[in-house]
Design a protein around this motif. Structure first.
Motif, PDB file in Angstrom:
ATOM      1  N   ASP A  46      29.306  53.910  44.318  1.00  0.00           N
ATOM      2  CA  ASP A  46      28.536  54.671  45.234  1.00  0.00           C
ATOM      3  C   ASP A  46      28.047  53.518  46.355  1.00  0.00           C
ATOM      4  N   GLY A  47      28.659  52.640  46.621  1.00  0.00           N
ATOM      5  CA  GLY A  47      28.344  51.783  47.733  1.00  0.00           C
ATOM      6  C   GLY A  47      29.012  52.320  49.056  1.00  0.00           C
ATOM      7  N   LYS A  48      28.818  51.647  50.213  1.00  0.00           N
ATOM      8  CA  LYS A  48      29.335  51.890  51.338  1.00  0.00           C
ATOM      9  C   LYS A  48      31.176  51.831  51.275  1.00  0.00           C
ATOM     10  N   PRO A  49      31.886  52.661  51.792  1.00  0.00           N
ATOM     11  CA  PRO A  49      33.121  52.321  51.829  1.00  0.00           C
ATOM     12  C   PRO A  49      33.589  51.116  52.699  1.00  0.00           C
ATOM     13  N   ASP A  50      32.691  50.762  53.719  1.00  0.00           N
ATOM     14  CA  ASP A  50      33.229  49.210  54.294  1.00  0.00           C
ATOM     15  C   ASP A  50      33.033  48.173  53.298  1.00  0.00           C
ATOM     16  N   ASP A  51      32.391  48.412  52.282  1.00  0.00           N
ATOM     17  CA  ASP A  51      31.874  47.362  51.207  1.00  0.00           C
ATOM     18  C   ASP A  51      32.870  47.420  50.110  1.00  0.00           C
ATOM     19  N   ALA A  52      33.878  48.299  50.014  1.00  0.00           N
ATOM     20  CA  ALA A  52      34.777  48.386  49.003  1.00  0.00           C
ATOM     21  C   ALA A  52      35.679  47.336  48.576  1.00  0.00           C
ATOM     22  N   ASP A  53      36.180  46.783  49.679  1.00  0.00           N
ATOM     23  CA  ASP A  53      37.075  45.558  49.809  1.00  0.00           C
ATOM     24  C   ASP A  53      36.442  44.400  49.034  1.00  0.00           C
ATOM     25  N   GLU A  54      35.120  44.166  49.835  1.00  0.00           N
ATOM     26  CA  GLU A  54      34.483  42.959  49.319  1.00  0.00           C
ATOM     27  C   GLU A  54      34.177  43.235  47.870  1.00  0.00           C
ATOM     28  N   ALA A  55      33.679  44.256  47.309  1.00  0.00           N
ATOM     29  CA  ALA A  55      33.436  44.410  45.830  1.00  0.00           C
ATOM     30  C   ALA A  55      34.421  44.314  44.833  1.00  0.00           C
ATOM     31  N   VAL A  56      35.789  44.327  45.358  1.00  0.00           N
ATOM     32  CA  VAL A  56      36.883  44.238  44.583  1.00  0.00           C
ATOM     33  C   VAL A  56      37.232  42.921  44.728  1.00  0.00           C
ATOM     34  N   ALA A  57      36.956  42.098  45.972  1.00  0.00           N
ATOM     35  CA  ALA A  57      37.331  40.586  45.985  1.00  0.00           C
ATOM     36  C   ALA A  57      36.340  39.818  45.218  1.00  0.00           C
ATOM     37  N   LEU A  58      35.029  40.223  44.987  1.00  0.00           N
ATOM     38  CA  LEU A  58      34.038  39.769  44.245  1.00  0.00           C
ATOM     39  C   LEU A  58      34.367  39.666  42.903  1.00  0.00           C
ATOM     40  N   LEU A  59      34.720  40.573  42.403  1.00  0.00           N
ATOM     41  CA  LEU A  59      35.238  41.130  40.856  1.00  0.00           C
ATOM     42  C   LEU A  59      36.335  40.387  40.495  1.00  0.00           C
ATOM     43  N   LEU A  60      37.397  40.312  41.429  1.00  0.00           N
ATOM     44  CA  LEU A  60      38.495  39.275  40.984  1.00  0.00           C
ATOM     45  C   LEU A  60      38.251  37.876  41.221  1.00  0.00           C
ATOM     46  N   LYS A  61      37.528  37.444  42.179  1.00  0.00           N
ATOM     47  CA  LYS A  61      36.871  35.879  42.029  1.00  0.00           C
ATOM     48  C   LYS A  61      36.289  35.682  40.713  1.00  0.00           C
ATOM     49  N   ALA A  62      35.404  36.687  40.445  1.00  0.00           N
ATOM     50  CA  ALA A  62      34.605  36.239  39.134  1.00  0.00           C
ATOM     51  C   ALA A  62      35.606  36.419  37.718  1.00  0.00           C
ATOM     52  N   GLY A  63      36.924  36.980  38.010  1.00  0.00           N
ATOM     53  CA  GLY A  63      37.669  36.850  36.815  1.00  0.00           C
ATOM     54  C   GLY A  63      38.422  38.096  36.255  1.00  0.00           C
ATOM     55  N   ASP A  64      37.941  39.320  36.964  1.00  0.00           N
ATOM     56  CA  ASP A  64      38.557  40.449  36.521  1.00  0.00           C
ATOM     57  C   ASP A  64      40.258  40.464  37.050  1.00  0.00           C
ATOM     58  N   LYS A  65      40.835  41.304  36.338  1.00  0.00           N
ATOM     59  CA  LYS A  65      42.108  41.282  36.601  1.00  0.00           C
ATOM     60  C   LYS A  65      42.581  42.740  37.226  1.00  0.00           C
ATOM     61  N   ILE A  66      43.375  42.517  38.278  1.00  0.00           N
ATOM     62  CA  ILE A  66      43.877  43.639  39.154  1.00  0.00           C
ATOM     63  C   ILE A  66      44.882  44.349  38.559  1.00  0.00           C
ATOM     64  N   ASN A  67      45.664  44.057  37.638  1.00  0.00           N
ATOM     65  CA  ASN A  67      46.597  44.833  36.812  1.00  0.00           C
ATOM     66  C   ASN A  67      46.190  45.158  35.362  1.00  0.00           C
ATOM     67  N   GLY A  68      44.898  44.939  35.312  1.00  0.00           N
ATOM     68  CA  GLY A  68      44.343  45.094  33.844  1.00  0.00           C
ATOM     69  C   GLY A  68      44.487  43.771  33.051  1.00  0.00           C
ATOM     70  N   ASP A  69      43.916  43.842  31.830  1.00  0.00           N
ATOM     71  CA  ASP A  69      43.684  42.723  31.110  1.00  0.00           C
ATOM     72  C   ASP A  69      44.852  42.450  30.066  1.00  0.00           C
ATOM     73  N   GLY A  70      45.965  43.425  30.066  1.00  0.00           N
ATOM     74  CA  GLY A  70      46.913  43.379  29.066  1.00  0.00           C
ATOM     75  C   GLY A  70      46.933  43.780  27.881  1.00  0.00           C
ATOM     76  N   ARG A  71      45.743  44.395  27.544  1.00  0.00           N
ATOM     77  CA  ARG A  71      45.331  45.074  26.221  1.00  0.00           C
ATOM     78  C   ARG A  71      46.296  46.519  26.089  1.00  0.00           C
ATOM     79  N   ASP A  72      46.326  47.120  27.315  1.00  0.00           N
ATOM     80  CA  ASP A  72      46.965  48.494  27.277  1.00  0.00           C
ATOM     81  C   ASP A  72      47.667  48.624  28.645  1.00  0.00           C
ATOM     82  N   SER A  73      48.910  48.790  28.690  1.00  0.00           N
ATOM     83  CA  SER A  73      49.796  48.769  30.030  1.00  0.00           C
ATOM     84  C   SER A  73      49.473  50.071  30.707  1.00  0.00           C
ATOM     85  N   TYR A  74      48.850  51.087  30.046  1.00  0.00           N
ATOM     86  CA  TYR A  74      48.419  52.511  30.537  1.00  0.00           C
ATOM     87  C   TYR A  74      47.224  52.477  31.405  1.00  0.00           C
TER      88      TYR A  74
END
Length: 186
Positions: A46-74
């Motif tokens: 529910d943040g501003k659309p202009d902040d969405a890219d940064e939110a994704v970047a922050l979580l990726l930098k913290a170690g989240d996985k863009i294509n999932g964590d491998g537990r379920d390919s779906y």
């Protein structure tokens, strides 16, 4: 972090503060059977659309996985977004810009999406965005699943599945014409 992904604050300040103080990426239980990562929680952003890219970047930098964590390919952040009535265009585009695979489970999950009247993004719009970022029906693959058209006919051969196949055929033709036109101009 999962709650902060949903409600990041002005300029993602809540996310930044939690990460600064050592918050770690972990799965958040949303029900008895579901657990979402913070990137998957972004579908409820529910943040501003202009902040969405940064939110994704922050979580990726913290170690989240863009294509999932491998537990379920779906289950990937992008495929979760395809299946949610809360999906925001800014989040879908941010995930794709940051490397989410448009030819993975996203097309499969989109095939089962119902277009309810009160949702912001319709299936056809999401399909268009996926195609802009390189999705193609003939490239869509998930380990252990049949090709996308066969998957729909076997598992979702109803009005939703048939509508998806018509939309998929239309956009496939449109993009082939564009690609052929571009190669002729070269």
């Amino acid at each position: 972090l999962a709650a902060a992904a949903r409600h990041p604050g002005q300029g993602n300040e809540v996310l930044k503060l939690l990460l600064k103080h050592g918050a770690k990426i972990s799965r958040h239980r949303t029900s008895q059977s579901e657990q979402f990562s913070p990137l998957e929680e972004l579908i409820f952003y529910d943040g501003k659309p202009d902040d969405a890219d940064e939110a994704v970047a922050l979580l990726l930098k913290a170690g989240d996985k863009i294509n999932g964590d491998g537990r379920d390919s779906y289950v990937t952040p992008l495929s979760v977004a395809m299946d949610s009535s809360s999906t925001k265009l800014a989040i879908v585009e941010a995930l794709l810009r940051r490397g989410a695979n448009p030819n993975g489970s996203a097309l499969y999950r989109l095939a089962t999406r119902r277009d309810y009247e009160n949702i912001e993004l319709k299936r056809k719009q999401l399909l268009g965005v996926l195609y802009q970022y390189g999705a193609r029906a003939e490239k869509a693959k998930i380990a252990g699943y049949p090709p996308i058209r066969e998957f729909v006919l076997m598992n979702h051969n109803d009005d939703v599945g048939q509508a998806f196949l018509r939309e998929l055929d239309a956009i496939t033709v449109e993009y082939r014409l564009r690609e052929n036109s571009a190669s002729i101009r070269r």
